[in-house]
Enzyme design. Sequence first.
Site, short mmCIF file in Angstrom:
data_model
loop_
_atom_site.label_atom_id
_atom_site.label_comp_id
_atom_site.label_asym_id
_atom_site.label_seq_id
_atom_site.Cartn_x
_atom_site.Cartn_y
_atom_site.Cartn_z
N LYS A 65 0.90 -1.41 -0.32
CA LYS A 65 0.18 0.14 0.09
C LYS A 65 0.91 1.49 0.08
O LYS A 65 0.67 2.24 -0.52
CB LYS A 65 -1.17 0.22 1.10
CG LYS A 65 -1.70 -1.27 1.15
CD LYS A 65 -2.85 -0.85 2.12
CE LYS A 65 -4.57 -1.93 2.43
NZ LYS A 65 -5.23 -1.68 3.55
N ASP A 102 -10.01 2.71 2.97
CA ASP A 102 -9.32 1.92 4.05
C ASP A 102 -10.03 2.90 5.14
O ASP A 102 -11.33 2.13 6.27
CB ASP A 102 -7.91 1.48 4.25
CG ASP A 102 -7.80 0.67 4.35
OD1 ASP A 102 -8.68 -0.36 4.05
OD2 ASP A 102 -6.66 0.32 3.96
N GLY A 125 -2.23 0.84 17.53
CA GLY A 125 -1.05 0.15 16.21
C GLY A 125 -1.05 1.53 15.57
O GLY A 125 -0.76 2.27 15.97
N ALA A 126 0.40 1.40 15.11
CA ALA A 126 0.70 2.55 14.10
C ALA A 126 1.28 1.92 12.85
O ALA A 126 2.15 2.30 12.03
CB ALA A 126 1.90 2.91 15.22
N ALA A 129 -2.77 0.40 8.75
CA ALA A 129 -3.90 0.10 8.82
C ALA A 129 -4.55 1.76 9.77
O ALA A 129 -6.12 2.13 10.61
CB ALA A 129 -5.07 -1.24 9.20
P1 NAP Z 1 1.09 -3.66 9.27
O1 NAP Z 1 1.15 -1.94 9.01
O2 NAP Z 1 1.80 -4.43 9.91
O3 NAP Z 1 0.50 -2.59 11.38
C1 NAP Z 1 1.42 -3.62 12.28
C2 NAP Z 1 0.27 -3.56 13.41
O4 NAP Z 1 0.51 -4.26 14.11
C3 NAP Z 1 1.56 -2.34 13.71
O5 NAP Z 1 1.43 -1.34 14.85
C4 NAP Z 1 2.47 -3.45 14.71
O6 NAP Z 1 3.39 -2.95 16.23
C5 NAP Z 1 1.79 -4.12 15.37
N1 NAP Z 1 1.50 -5.72 16.08
C6 NAP Z 1 2.06 -6.70 15.16
N2 NAP Z 1 2.59 -7.79 16.18
C7 NAP Z 1 3.00 -7.20 17.73
C8 NAP Z 1 2.43 -7.82 18.69
N3 NAP Z 1 3.21 -8.73 18.83
N4 NAP Z 1 2.58 -6.75 19.85
C9 NAP Z 1 2.38 -4.95 19.90
N5 NAP Z 1 1.83 -5.09 18.56
C10 NAP Z 1 1.88 -5.74 17.31
O7 NAP Z 1 -0.17 -4.47 8.87
P2 NAP Z 1 -2.01 -3.29 9.64
O8 NAP Z 1 -2.07 -2.70 7.26
O9 NAP Z 1 -2.20 -1.40 9.51
O10 NAP Z 1 -3.20 -4.03 9.45
C11 NAP Z 1 -3.31 -4.22 11.05
C12 NAP Z 1 -4.27 -5.52 11.26
O11 NAP Z 1 -5.60 -4.47 10.96
C13 NAP Z 1 -4.15 -6.63 10.84
O12 NAP Z 1 -4.15 -7.59 11.40
C14 NAP Z 1 -5.10 -6.59 9.15
O13 NAP Z 1 -5.01 -8.25 9.02
C15 NAP Z 1 -5.83 -5.44 9.94
N6 NAP Z 1 -6.93 -5.19 8.73
C16 NAP Z 1 -7.99 -5.11 8.84
C17 NAP Z 1 -8.95 -4.05 7.48
C18 NAP Z 1 -10.58 -4.81 7.75
O14 NAP Z 1 -10.44 -4.12 6.46
N7 NAP Z 1 -10.92 -5.30 8.51
C19 NAP Z 1 -8.47 -3.96 6.66
C20 NAP Z 1 -6.68 -3.75 7.00
C21 NAP Z 1 -6.04 -4.23 8.01
P3 NAP Z 1 5.24 -2.49 15.45
O15 NAP Z 1 4.91 -1.16 14.95
O16 NAP Z 1 5.29 -2.53 16.75
O17 NAP Z 1 5.31 -2.98 14.48
#
Ligand code: NAP
Length: 271
Positions: A65, A102, A125-126, A129
């Site tokens: 993205k 999104d 989260g950061a 999403a």
């Molecule tokens: P991303 O950019 O990879 O971000 C992942 C986030 O999770 C970061 O803030 C990361 O923290 C945190 N994280 C991962 N493992 C962790 C742990 N063990 N302890 C604490 N924090 C942790 O992913 P994203 O695209 O933002 O997506 C995040 C989630 O939302 C995913 O599960 C995705 O499937 C879901 N999502 C859903 C939708 C929907 O339409 N419902 C849309 C988009 C995403 P760090 O920065 O410290 O690594």
Amino acid sequence: MLKAGVIGWPLSHSLSPRLHMHWLKKYGIEGEYVAMPVAPEGLAEALSALRQRKFRGCNLTVPHKEKAVALMDSLDAAAKAIGAVNTIVVMSDGTLAGSNTDAYGFAENLRLHSLPHKRKAVVLGAGGAARAICHALLAEGFAEIALANRTLRKAETLAAHFGPACRVAGWQKRDEALEGASLLVNATSLGMTGNEPLDIDLSALPEDAVVCDIVYVPLETPLLAQAKRRGNPVVDGLGMLIHQAVPGFEAWFGVRPEADAAARAALLEGL
Ligand code: NAP
């Protein structure tokens, strides 16, 4: 045959093909929506091939993205503000128009679930999403966002991007940050099947605060189960997924699809 699809890496559990194929069938459109697994280094080539392959456009998911922004010929306001593209339309002159739906999907879904008072939101989260969600919440008029992320630097970068209404709360202090909040959003991948659950104590969260988890596998995450037990209204992640897909489908296939119970049922079959 009208064609669109989703590009990501890996793509094994994307529900987008199931949703778009449901809508194509429902509206009797001769089209297809395919999954296109593309590794990070192959993105530019895959996007320039969309035109030759006569695709109307595509969705992008992790990890493409942010990188796609520089590969677009034009960007809509949300994609510019968020710094990420999740929907691409191949225009009639062959140029690529990037947008981000999104934030729209998140806000639209929340609105249908009786949006809470727009006092303070806590976003965990950061990543990509969380960025879209902060954009949506500020556009919706939330006065304050407390942002907590495991990696502090990423939370600080995001807060700086969104200005003074968005402030960093330490990851270790996430429980305390819940005081006075009207909305809690989990935008980390914690709680997803195969990952650890989100470890959080909800005691300080007001009982009328809405708890939203954008993780949708499982549909009822441990966070949502915990929130339900104490009586907080909850919103699962499937609605955001459905609503964010609406503008893309309309642009590619010419019909604005309904984000209704049938769309949700089609996705539930795939979970
Ligand atoms: P991303 O950019 O990879 O971000 C992942 C986030 O999770 C970061 O803030 C990361 O923290 C945190 N994280 C991962 N493992 C962790 C742990 N063990 N302890 C604490 N924090 C942790 O992913 P994203 O695209 O933002 O997506 C995040 C989630 O939302 C995913 O599960 C995705 O499937 C879901 N999502 C859903 C939708 C929907 O339409 N419902 C849309 C988009 C995403 P760090 O920065 O410290 O690594």
